[in-house]
Design an enzyme around this catalytic site. Structure first.
Site, mmCIF file in Angstrom:
data_model
loop_
_atom_site.group_PDB
_atom_site.id
_atom_site.type_symbol
_atom_site.label_atom_id
_atom_site.label_comp_id
_atom_site.label_asym_id
_atom_site.label_seq_id
_atom_site.Cartn_x
_atom_site.Cartn_y
_atom_site.Cartn_z
ATOM 1 N N GLU A 84 0.932 -1.080 -0.025
ATOM 2 C CA GLU A 84 -0.117 0.095 0.095
ATOM 3 C C GLU A 84 0.827 1.295 -0.053
ATOM 4 O O GLU A 84 1.772 1.290 0.786
ATOM 5 C CB GLU A 84 -0.826 0.139 1.388
ATOM 6 C CG GLU A 84 -1.774 1.309 1.277
ATOM 7 C CD GLU A 84 -2.762 1.195 2.291
ATOM 8 O OE1 GLU A 84 -3.735 0.577 2.378
ATOM 9 O OE2 GLU A 84 -2.280 2.040 3.442
ATOM 10 N N THR A 128 -3.859 4.731 -1.600
ATOM 11 C CA THR A 128 -4.746 5.201 -0.601
ATOM 12 C C THR A 128 -4.979 6.579 -0.668
ATOM 13 O O THR A 128 -4.040 7.208 -1.715
ATOM 14 C CB THR A 128 -4.478 4.876 0.779
ATOM 15 O OG1 THR A 128 -5.368 5.346 1.629
ATOM 16 C CG2 THR A 128 -2.991 5.607 1.323
ATOM 17 N N HIS A 133 -8.426 2.555 -4.188
ATOM 18 C CA HIS A 133 -9.247 3.017 -2.927
ATOM 19 C C HIS A 133 -10.389 3.856 -3.375
ATOM 20 O O HIS A 133 -10.393 4.816 -3.882
ATOM 21 C CB HIS A 133 -8.415 3.445 -1.695
ATOM 22 C CG HIS A 133 -7.356 2.771 -1.277
ATOM 23 N ND1 HIS A 133 -7.007 2.800 0.074
ATOM 24 C CD2 HIS A 133 -6.650 2.059 -1.788
ATOM 25 C CE1 HIS A 133 -6.206 1.810 0.431
ATOM 26 N NE2 HIS A 133 -5.918 1.170 -0.607
#
Length: 335
Positions: free
Chosen positions: A30, A61, A90
């Protein structure tokens, strides 16, 4: 697209050694969009280092309340267009109208992005009494269903979209909370029930939020399987390489690290010693969850690739040379 090892159900809590080879274990990361434009070149250099170990996917993200949402969208579409990695976009729905969420989904699908992480998102920090608006999307489960409905509508309206969907099926990941979700006041058993609802809505696999004890993950997966959850549950880990990051993560997640880990980091003589301590602790947890049957590791990097790559090297999922050699995925001139 995803490797076959992510598509089959896995069991948790099983005993015995198993090989942690890349053929049987997925690796993913991530990352977060750079906060300032001047950090963009360094961000893509970091991405290049992660691509060198050929991750199965990279999730992108963005900040609370939609902060960095548009730069995140640019990064996801560029990863999809210019690199061999599969990006995960996301999506959150707090404070956003249904039409806006649908528009974002449409934009991603138009850019051939086929994988999403559906999250409710955090309510506004300055509004403790905030409640979802009537008729809005108020949960990750509803967001999963909305993504599926947008895809169904597109396929019904356009034969080319239907063919693309047949060749490259839409994949939706969701969050799982093996320790319970402090922000929602839920325990692990309640989170199993929530995961069942997400699965029924069309979730393809789950990524756990942080945990600091392998047994927490193993127990949660066992409970989920017994309840009827069959989608893969990917173990999300953070390498606790320094006290400041660990403290910040605790504040964000509400998941408290063990006192023994905090004390070992505090006792480290320098930053390098603290990082080595954190890598060793994360490696211990990683080995235990993989031996229990976890399908792979999803590493929260905070845009610092070194601890994550050191962890993968220590448990034998990447060769030492892989952790330092650059990839040809993103050319410096493109930054």
């Amino acid at each position: 697209m995803f490797q076959p090892s992510l598509t089959a159900p896995v069991t948790g809590g099983s005993s015995g050694e198993r090989s942690h080879s890349r053929a049987h274990t997925t690796v993913s990361f991530e990352v977060m969009p750079p906060r300032r434009p001047e950090n963009t070149p360094a961000f893509w250099t970091m991405i290049d280092r992660l691509l060198a170990v050929q991750p199965d996917f990279v999730s992108v993200t963005y900040g609370a309340g939609g902060k960095n949402r548009f730069s995140a969208r640019d990064i996801v579409t560029r990863l999809s267009r210019d690199t061999p990695v599969n990006p995960i976009a996301h999506l959150t729905c707090v404070g956003t109208s249904v039409r806006t969420v649908e528009s974002v989904i449409e934009d991603y699908l138009d850019a051939d992005v086929r994988t999403f992480l559906a999250l409710r998102g955090d309510p506004p920090a300055d509004d403790p009494d905030w409640r979802p608006p009537p008729g809005g999307v108020s949960s990750a489960t509803e967001l999963v269903a909305l993504i599926r409905s947008v895809e169904t509508r597109r396929c019904a309206a356009n034969g080319s979209a239907a063919l693309r969907a047949a060749v490259s099926p839409l994949t939706i990941s969701v969050a799982a909370f093996p320790s319970g979700n402090p922000a929602a006041g839920t325990n692990p058993e309640q989170e199993v029930e929530r995961l069942l609802l997400k699965q029924a809505a069309g979730a393809s696999f789950a990524i756990t939020q942080l945990f600091w004890d392998a047994q927490t993950y193993i127990s949660f997966v066992d409970k989920a399987r017994q309840a009827g959850v069959y989608i893969p549950i990917l173990a999300g880990l953070l390498v606790p390489s320094n006290l400041r990051r660990l403290s910040r993560t605790c504040d964000l997640t509400g998941i408290t690290p063990p006192d023994s880990l905090v004390e070992r980091l505090r006792a480290a003589d320098n930053a390098e010693a603290a990082s080595l301590c954190g890598v060793a602790e994360a490696a211990r947890i990683a080995r235990e969850v993989l031996e229990s049957g976890a399908p792979g590791l999803h590493l929260y990097t905070y845009n610092k690739p070194e601890p994550a790559l050191a962890l993968l090297e220590q448990i034998g999922l990447v060769e030492p040379a892989e952790s330092v050699e650059p990839s040809a995925g993103v050319k410096p001139s493109e930054s």
